[in-house]
Design a protein around this motif. Structure first.
Motif, PDB file in Angstrom:
ATOM      1  N   VAL A 240     -24.098   2.490  54.682  1.00 56.82           N
ATOM      2  CA  VAL A 240     -22.844   3.192  54.929  1.00 56.82           C
ATOM      3  C   VAL A 240     -22.469   4.057  53.725  1.00 56.82           C
ATOM      4  O   VAL A 240     -22.025   5.202  53.878  1.00 56.82           O
ATOM      5  N   GLY A 241     -22.662   3.540  52.518  1.00 53.59           N
ATOM      6  CA  GLY A 241     -22.352   4.307  51.319  1.00 53.59           C
ATOM      7  C   GLY A 241     -23.160   5.590  51.238  1.00 53.59           C
ATOM      8  O   GLY A 241     -22.648   6.636  50.836  1.00 53.59           O
ATOM      9  N   GLY A 242     -24.430   5.525  51.624  1.00 47.32           N
ATOM     10  CA  GLY A 242     -25.267   6.714  51.625  1.00 47.32           C
ATOM     11  C   GLY A 242     -24.826   7.720  52.666  1.00 47.32           C
ATOM     12  O   GLY A 242     -24.936   8.939  52.460  1.00 47.32           O
ATOM     13  N   ALA A 243     -24.321   7.236  53.802  1.00 47.35           N
ATOM     14  CA  ALA A 243     -23.858   8.135  54.860  1.00 47.35           C
ATOM     15  C   ALA A 243     -22.584   8.860  54.446  1.00 47.35           C
ATOM     16  O   ALA A 243     -22.403  10.040  54.750  1.00 47.35           O
ATOM     17  N   ILE A 244     -21.682   8.163  53.752  1.00 47.98           N
ATOM     18  CA  ILE A 244     -20.421   8.782  53.338  1.00 47.98           C
ATOM     19  C   ILE A 244     -20.587   9.574  52.048  1.00 47.98           C
ATOM     20  O   ILE A 244     -20.056  10.675  51.897  1.00 47.98           O
ATOM     21  N   GLY A 245     -21.330   9.027  51.090  1.00 49.58           N
ATOM     22  CA  GLY A 245     -21.594   9.740  49.845  1.00 49.58           C
ATOM     23  C   GLY A 245     -20.471   9.632  48.831  1.00 49.58           C
ATOM     24  O   GLY A 245     -19.614   8.753  48.909  1.00 49.58           O
ATOM     25  N   HIS A 246     -20.471  10.561  47.881  1.00 51.72           N
ATOM     26  CA  HIS A 246     -19.444  10.593  46.837  1.00 51.72           C
ATOM     27  C   HIS A 246     -18.257  11.422  47.309  1.00 51.72           C
ATOM     28  O   HIS A 246     -18.417  12.441  47.972  1.00 51.72           O
ATOM     29  N   GLY A 247     -17.066  10.970  46.966  1.00 50.63           N
ATOM     30  CA  GLY A 247     -15.877  11.697  47.391  1.00 50.63           C
ATOM     31  C   GLY A 247     -14.626  10.925  47.068  1.00 50.63           C
ATOM     32  O   GLY A 247     -14.503  10.372  45.971  1.00 50.63           O
ATOM     33  N   TYR A 248     -13.719  10.839  48.028  1.00 47.87           N
ATOM     34  CA  TYR A 248     -12.445  10.169  47.748  1.00 47.87           C
ATOM     35  C   TYR A 248     -11.932   9.459  48.996  1.00 47.87           C
ATOM     36  O   TYR A 248     -12.292   9.785  50.138  1.00 47.87           O
ATOM     37  N   LEU A 249     -11.084   8.485  48.763  1.00 49.52           N
ATOM     38  CA  LEU A 249     -10.360   7.771  49.813  1.00 49.52           C
ATOM     39  C   LEU A 249      -8.898   8.159  49.712  1.00 49.52           C
ATOM     40  O   LEU A 249      -8.296   8.059  48.638  1.00 49.52           O
ATOM     41  N   ARG A 250      -8.334   8.600  50.819  1.00 47.87           N
ATOM     42  CA  ARG A 250      -6.906   8.927  50.865  1.00 47.87           C
ATOM     43  C   ARG A 250      -6.238   8.021  51.892  1.00 47.87           C
ATOM     44  O   ARG A 250      -6.755   7.838  52.998  1.00 47.87           O
ATOM     45  N   VAL A 251      -5.093   7.470  51.519  1.00 45.92           N
ATOM     46  CA  VAL A 251      -4.283   6.654  52.425  1.00 45.92           C
ATOM     47  C   VAL A 251      -2.931   7.339  52.582  1.00 45.92           C
ATOM     48  O   VAL A 251      -2.231   7.584  51.598  1.00 45.92           O
ATOM     49  N   ILE A 252      -2.577   7.657  53.821  1.00 41.07           N
ATOM     50  CA  ILE A 252      -1.320   8.344  54.111  1.00 41.07           C
ATOM     51  C   ILE A 252      -0.446   7.418  54.941  1.00 41.07           C
ATOM     52  O   ILE A 252      -0.858   6.966  56.016  1.00 41.07           O
ATOM     53  N   LYS A 253       0.756   7.129  54.449  1.00 40.76           N
ATOM     54  CA  LYS A 253       1.689   6.274  55.171  1.00 40.76           C
ATOM     55  C   LYS A 253       2.884   7.105  55.618  1.00 40.76           C
ATOM     56  O   LYS A 253       3.637   7.622  54.792  1.00 40.76           O
ATOM     57  N   ASP A 254       3.045   7.229  56.917  1.00 37.23           N
ATOM     58  CA  ASP A 254       4.189   7.943  57.484  1.00 37.23           C
ATOM     59  C   ASP A 254       5.208   6.905  57.938  1.00 37.23           C
ATOM     60  O   ASP A 254       5.012   6.207  58.937  1.00 37.23           O
ATOM     61  N   MET A 255       6.287   6.784  57.181  1.00 34.54           N
ATOM     62  CA  MET A 255       7.312   5.774  57.461  1.00 34.54           C
ATOM     63  C   MET A 255       8.638   6.402  57.868  1.00 34.54           C
ATOM     64  O   MET A 255       9.709   5.838  57.673  1.00 34.54           O
ATOM     65  N   GLY A 256       8.561   7.610  58.417  1.00 40.44           N
ATOM     66  CA  GLY A 256       9.765   8.273  58.907  1.00 40.44           C
ATOM     67  C   GLY A 256      10.606   8.926  57.834  1.00 40.44           C
ATOM     68  O   GLY A 256      11.722   9.361  58.108  1.00 40.44           O
ATOM     69  N   LEU A 257      10.088   8.983  56.608  1.00 43.33           N
ATOM     70  CA  LEU A 257      10.811   9.627  55.519  1.00 43.33           C
ATOM     71  C   LEU A 257      10.568  11.136  55.564  1.00 43.33           C
ATOM     72  O   LEU A 257       9.802  11.638  56.390  1.00 43.33           O
ATOM     73  N   LYS A 258      11.192  11.864  54.665  1.00 48.99           N
ATOM     74  CA  LYS A 258      11.049  13.315  54.665  1.00 48.99           C
ATOM     75  C   LYS A 258       9.591  13.710  54.448  1.00 48.99           C
ATOM     76  O   LYS A 258       9.094  14.631  55.089  1.00 48.99           O
TER      77      LYS A 258
ATOM     78  N   ILE B 149      -7.940   7.692  45.737  1.00 48.83           N
ATOM     79  CA  ILE B 149      -8.819   7.290  44.640  1.00 48.83           C
ATOM     80  C   ILE B 149     -10.197   7.909  44.886  1.00 48.83           C
ATOM     81  O   ILE B 149     -10.531   8.279  46.016  1.00 48.83           O
ATOM     82  N   ASP B 150     -10.973   8.017  43.835  1.00 50.94           N
ATOM     83  CA  ASP B 150     -12.368   8.393  44.007  1.00 50.94           C
ATOM     84  C   ASP B 150     -13.119   7.223  44.634  1.00 50.94           C
ATOM     85  O   ASP B 150     -12.855   6.053  44.307  1.00 50.94           O
ATOM     86  N   LEU B 151     -14.024   7.515  45.553  1.00 49.44           N
ATOM     87  CA  LEU B 151     -14.839   6.457  46.137  1.00 49.44           C
ATOM     88  C   LEU B 151     -15.716   5.828  45.065  1.00 49.44           C
ATOM     89  O   LEU B 151     -16.319   6.534  44.256  1.00 49.44           O
ATOM     90  N   ILE B 152     -15.787   4.507  45.065  1.00 47.23           N
ATOM     91  CA  ILE B 152     -16.651   3.840  44.095  1.00 47.23           C
ATOM     92  C   ILE B 152     -17.982   3.434  44.705  1.00 47.23           C
ATOM     93  O   ILE B 152     -18.949   3.201  43.981  1.00 47.23           O
ATOM     94  N   SER B 153     -18.043   3.369  46.045  1.00 48.47           N
ATOM     95  CA  SER B 153     -19.319   3.020  46.672  1.00 48.47           C
ATOM     96  C   SER B 153     -19.500   3.681  48.039  1.00 48.47           C
ATOM     97  O   SER B 153     -20.618   3.856  48.490  1.00 48.47           O
ATOM     98  N   GLY B 154     -18.406   4.023  48.698  1.00 56.03           N
ATOM     99  CA  GLY B 154     -18.493   4.542  50.056  1.00 56.03           C
ATOM    100  C   GLY B 154     -18.727   3.463  51.095  1.00 56.03           C
ATOM    101  O   GLY B 154     -18.861   3.747  52.283  1.00 56.03           O
ATOM    102  N   GLU B 155     -18.732   2.197  50.653  1.00 58.50           N
ATOM    103  CA  GLU B 155     -18.991   1.088  51.578  1.00 58.50           C
ATOM    104  C   GLU B 155     -17.719   0.597  52.264  1.00 58.50           C
ATOM    105  O   GLU B 155     -17.750  -0.372  53.024  1.00 58.50           O
ATOM    106  N   VAL B 156     -16.601   1.216  51.997  1.00 58.49           N
ATOM    107  CA  VAL B 156     -15.284   1.010  52.608  1.00 58.49           C
ATOM    108  C   VAL B 156     -14.548  -0.202  52.018  1.00 58.49           C
ATOM    109  O   VAL B 156     -13.453  -0.054  51.470  1.00 58.49           O
ATOM    110  N   ALA B 157     -15.089  -1.400  52.134  1.00 60.35           N
ATOM    111  CA  ALA B 157     -14.383  -2.589  51.641  1.00 60.35           C
ATOM    112  C   ALA B 157     -14.166  -2.524  50.132  1.00 60.35           C
ATOM    113  O   ALA B 157     -13.057  -2.783  49.641  1.00 60.35           O
ATOM    114  N   GLU B 158     -15.203  -2.177  49.382  1.00 61.29           N
ATOM    115  CA  GLU B 158     -15.074  -2.082  47.931  1.00 61.29           C
ATOM    116  C   GLU B 158     -14.083  -0.988  47.548  1.00 61.29           C
ATOM    117  O   GLU B 158     -13.294  -1.142  46.603  1.00 61.29           O
TER     118      GLU B 158
END
Length: 285
Positions: free
Chosen positions: A108-126, A133-142
């Motif tokens: 999975v890490g090889g398929a995704i490669g180097h890059g970043y993980l973004r988490v967006i939380k929409d909680m009804g605010l403006k 963060i930068d991806l450390i492995s691309g394996e998702v859990a790590e």
């Protein structure tokens, strides 16, 4: 058994934990997007995480989006989830074929490669909250373990796993997230770390028939575990012909003229579920 996830607390509220079994939901995603095994694993892991992170949110209209964007052949994975056990997602390029990382382990890490993980939380605010963060492995859990520690300052352990049959269908899928609350005692931290270093992998636990409750009991062995909530989960997209038509009509007059000038009916494909909707040119003007 229907797909579901659970929420628990342990060690006198010093630990909160989540676990999920979502084989059916990931199989539906695989079928809708025609993902090949390594992309099935990437999307399945992200969906499992998305379901659990959506479960962490409180507001009825809250929504969370995970984006793993990399330079690997899969391009990236996007998942969106709500607090009620609904999630949807896609892989930018679902048709990736890579050698196994090791026998029985998809790269999975090889398929995704180097890059970043973004988490967006929409909680009804403006403005939605966004952390990356930068991806450390691309394996998702790590990468999610690192995200929780760096962006949310919550020490966590994330375990995710997807097992694919030889006929490309999903055999097992699930995972867990275990988090330490502020001022957790050192003895609790040490015990939990020791537990995690000795447990089976998520797919091994699922193959043994462990339920989400039993997975957490294994991870939290030796602690008092109280299960506080249970939620069925499903791969669900809220797209509709009407919604897409509204979005098209919201485009500029010039863009709508260009679209309407194309020969034949206009086809729109939902990225999240693959459904196709067609419109007559006169509908969008």
């Amino acid at each position: 058994m229907r797909d579901y996830m659970v929420r628990a607390i342990a060690a006198h509220d010093q630990i909160r934990a989540f676990a999920i079994s979502d084989r059916e939901a990931v199989e539906i995603a695989r079928r809708d997007h025609d993902t090949w095994p390594v992309c099935t694993a990437a999307l399945g892991r992200a969906l499992s995480a998305g379901f659990m992170m959506g479960f962490m949110m409180d507001g009825d209209k809250d929504e969370i989006t995970l984006q793993l964007i990399g330079d690997g052949p899969a391009g990236g994975v996007t998942v969106t989830a709500d607090p009620f056990g609904h999630a949807k997602g896609f892989v930018n390029n679902p048709h990736v074929d890579l050698p196994e990382k090791s026998p029985g382990h998809l790269d999975v890490g090889g398929a995704i490669g180097h890059g970043y993980l973004r988490v967006i939380k929409d909680m009804g605010l403006k403005e939605p909250y966004s952390g990356s963060i930068d991806l450390i492995s691309g394996e998702v859990a790590e990468d999610l373990t690192y995200y929780f520690a760096e962006s949310e300052q919550v020490p966590s352990s994330v375990g995710l796993g997807v097992l694919v049959n030889t006929d490309l269908t999903v055999k097992q899928s699930g995972g867990f997230i275990v988090q330490l609350m502020p001022d957790t005692e050192d003895s609790v931290i040490d015990k939990l770390s020791d537990n995690i270093s000795h447990i089976d992998s998520v797919t091994q636990m699922l193959e043994k028939g462990l339920t989400p409750e039993q997975m957490l009991e294994s991870v939290l062995d030796g602690f008092d575990v109280e299960f506080t909530d249970k939620q069925e989960v499903e791969f669900k997209c809220g797209c509709s012909r009407k919604n897409f038509l509204q979005k098209i009509r919201a485009l500029s007059k010039e863009d709508k003229r260009d679209i309407a000038a194309e020969d034949g009916p206009i086809e729109v494909v939902c990225r999240f579920c693959g459904k196709k909707y067609t419109y007559k040119p006169e509908e969008i003007i």
